[in-house]
Design a protein around this motif. Sequence first.
Motif, short mmCIF file in Angstrom:
data_model
loop_
_atom_site.label_atom_id
_atom_site.label_comp_id
_atom_site.label_asym_id
_atom_site.label_seq_id
_atom_site.Cartn_x
_atom_site.Cartn_y
_atom_site.Cartn_z
N CYS A 163 0.83 -1.20 0.00
CA CYS A 163 0.00 0.00 0.00
C CYS A 163 0.87 1.26 0.00
N GLY A 164 1.85 1.30 0.90
CA GLY A 164 2.74 2.46 1.01
C GLY A 164 3.57 2.66 -0.25
N LEU A 165 4.09 1.56 -0.77
CA LEU A 165 4.90 1.62 -2.00
C LEU A 165 4.08 2.18 -3.16
N SER A 166 2.85 1.68 -3.33
CA SER A 166 1.99 2.14 -4.42
C SER A 166 1.65 3.62 -4.25
N LYS A 167 1.32 4.00 -3.01
CA LYS A 167 0.95 5.40 -2.75
C LYS A 167 2.11 6.32 -3.08
N ARG A 168 3.28 6.02 -2.55
CA ARG A 168 4.44 6.91 -2.78
C ARG A 168 4.71 7.07 -4.27
N HIS A 169 4.68 5.96 -4.98
CA HIS A 169 4.97 6.01 -6.42
C HIS A 169 3.94 6.85 -7.16
N LEU A 170 2.67 6.64 -6.86
CA LEU A 170 1.62 7.34 -7.62
C LEU A 170 1.52 8.81 -7.25
N PHE A 171 1.80 9.15 -5.99
CA PHE A 171 1.85 10.58 -5.63
C PHE A 171 2.89 11.27 -6.52
N ASP A 172 4.08 10.67 -6.60
CA ASP A 172 5.17 11.26 -7.39
C ASP A 172 4.79 11.34 -8.86
N GLU A 173 4.24 10.25 -9.36
CA GLU A 173 3.94 10.18 -10.80
C GLU A 173 2.88 11.21 -11.20
N VAL A 174 1.80 11.28 -10.42
CA VAL A 174 0.74 12.23 -10.77
C VAL A 174 1.27 13.66 -10.65
N ALA A 175 2.11 13.92 -9.65
CA ALA A 175 2.68 15.27 -9.47
C ALA A 175 3.55 15.63 -10.67
N ARG A 176 4.34 14.67 -11.13
CA ARG A 176 5.24 14.91 -12.27
C ARG A 176 4.42 15.18 -13.52
N GLY B 68 9.51 4.98 -16.49
CA GLY B 68 10.31 6.19 -16.66
C GLY B 68 10.59 6.95 -15.37
N SER B 69 10.12 6.44 -14.23
CA SER B 69 10.41 7.19 -13.00
C SER B 69 11.83 6.86 -12.51
N PRO B 70 12.43 7.77 -11.73
CA PRO B 70 13.82 7.58 -11.31
C PRO B 70 13.96 6.36 -10.40
N THR B 71 14.99 5.57 -10.63
CA THR B 71 15.20 4.36 -9.83
C THR B 71 16.67 3.95 -9.88
N THR B 72 17.08 3.11 -8.93
CA THR B 72 18.46 2.63 -8.95
C THR B 72 18.55 1.31 -9.72
N GLY B 73 17.43 0.60 -9.84
CA GLY B 73 17.44 -0.69 -10.54
C GLY B 73 17.05 -0.56 -12.00
N GLU B 74 16.86 -1.70 -12.63
CA GLU B 74 16.42 -1.72 -14.04
C GLU B 74 14.98 -1.20 -14.14
N VAL B 75 14.11 -1.78 -13.29
CA VAL B 75 12.75 -1.25 -13.17
C VAL B 75 12.55 -0.79 -11.71
N CYS B 76 11.61 0.14 -11.52
CA CYS B 76 11.39 0.65 -10.16
C CYS B 76 10.62 -0.38 -9.32
N ALA B 77 10.58 -0.15 -8.02
CA ALA B 77 9.93 -1.10 -7.10
C ALA B 77 8.44 -1.24 -7.41
N PHE B 78 7.82 -0.14 -7.84
CA PHE B 78 6.39 -0.18 -8.17
C PHE B 78 6.15 -1.10 -9.36
N CYS B 79 6.94 -0.93 -10.43
CA CYS B 79 6.74 -1.76 -11.62
C CYS B 79 7.09 -3.22 -11.34
N ALA B 80 8.05 -3.43 -10.46
CA ALA B 80 8.41 -4.80 -10.09
C ALA B 80 7.25 -5.46 -9.34
N LEU B 81 6.65 -4.71 -8.42
CA LEU B 81 5.51 -5.23 -7.67
C LEU B 81 4.35 -5.54 -8.63
N ARG B 82 4.11 -4.60 -9.50
CA ARG B 82 3.00 -4.75 -10.44
C ARG B 82 3.19 -5.98 -11.32
N ALA B 83 4.39 -6.15 -11.83
CA ALA B 83 4.67 -7.29 -12.71
C ALA B 83 4.44 -8.60 -11.96
#
Length: 310
Positions: free
Chosen positions: A133-146, A281-296
């Motif tokens: 829940c927290g991971l999804s929220k943080r990611h989407l707050f950032d994404e919608v703001a961007r 396309g969001s900033p991350t240290t890995g190949e895909v971000c934690a949100f996309c990894a969770l989603r996949a």
Amino acid sequence: MKCRVCRGEAVIDVRRHNANFCVEHFVEQCERQVAKAIDAFSMLAPGERVLVAVSGGKDSLALWDLLIRLGHRAEGLYLGLGIGEYSDVSGDYARRFATERGLVLHEVDLRRDYGYDVPTAAAATRRVPCSACGLSKRHLFDEVARQGDFDVVATGHNLDDEAAVLFGNVLRWQTEYLARQLPVLPAGNGFPRKVKPLVRLSERETAAYCVVTGIDYQVDECPMAEGNRHLGYKDVLNDLEARSPGSKAAFLASFFSRGHEFFRDAAGGEQETLHRCAECGSPTTGEVCAFCALRARVVGDTPVTIGRKD
Ligand code: AMP
Ligand code: FES
Ligand code: ZN
Ligand code: ZN
């Protein structure tokens, strides 16, 4: 009980300020506390566009209302997390608040827009629901703001929330977290600034604010919050507060003014090079971000439903 300001009939006592207030002066007191927090931490500059994350609960709706009263340009964002009836009702409160006041509410629905929801992600990852829940929220707050070109994201974390998190971090001396535990997180690396303008108001005060200003809100707590450690810390701090009014606010405020500087250098992690997530396309240290990894990992799983008694 008389109002400290006008001596009229008071409707609330705020023990840590040793003061009672009538409706008008309580609202004024709430405005003043939020303005003070914004000012002390340079949270918002005049004219900046604010995205307020609204859950439909008392804190975030009070926050949105107070920011508008104080003249800020604030639009809302509601995330449908798919937590059964709780989410449906929460969304209704957020929508009604926006419609009645002619405010703009952005909406993202995890199931509709991303193909999963929090209960399904929690079951698949076998971790506490708050983690997906927290991971999804943080990611989407950032994404919608961007995407919407907002300068800053504001959340409704209040004094009780922040004191409980601080208590947990001190209990384990989590120095990295303590280094970052300020009510403002500067923008950087493609992430918007994050602010918590309610740090000077308690849960009881945001609830009272909603009642006296006629804001209807979701009263129920998230049904998946059970086992959330912070609820225990809140109980401990409330016991302490009952014995010694003001200790909760003093604990938090003196951390900000005197404690935090000793942990500043423990933040770490910032030196890692960030690049764009291959998926979103969001900033991350890995190949895909934690949100996309969770989603996949969870997309396509059979939906887990909760909160239905039939
Ligand atoms: P919580 O993590 O539930 O304690 O909520 C902390 C803050 O996150 C709230 O005050 C809101 O600002 C924001 N928030 C929580 N849930 C949602 C949601 N479903 N949609 C948008 N913002 C939310
Ligand atoms: Fe953690 Fe709802 S999932 S509080
Ligand atoms: Zn008064
Ligand atoms: Zn991604």
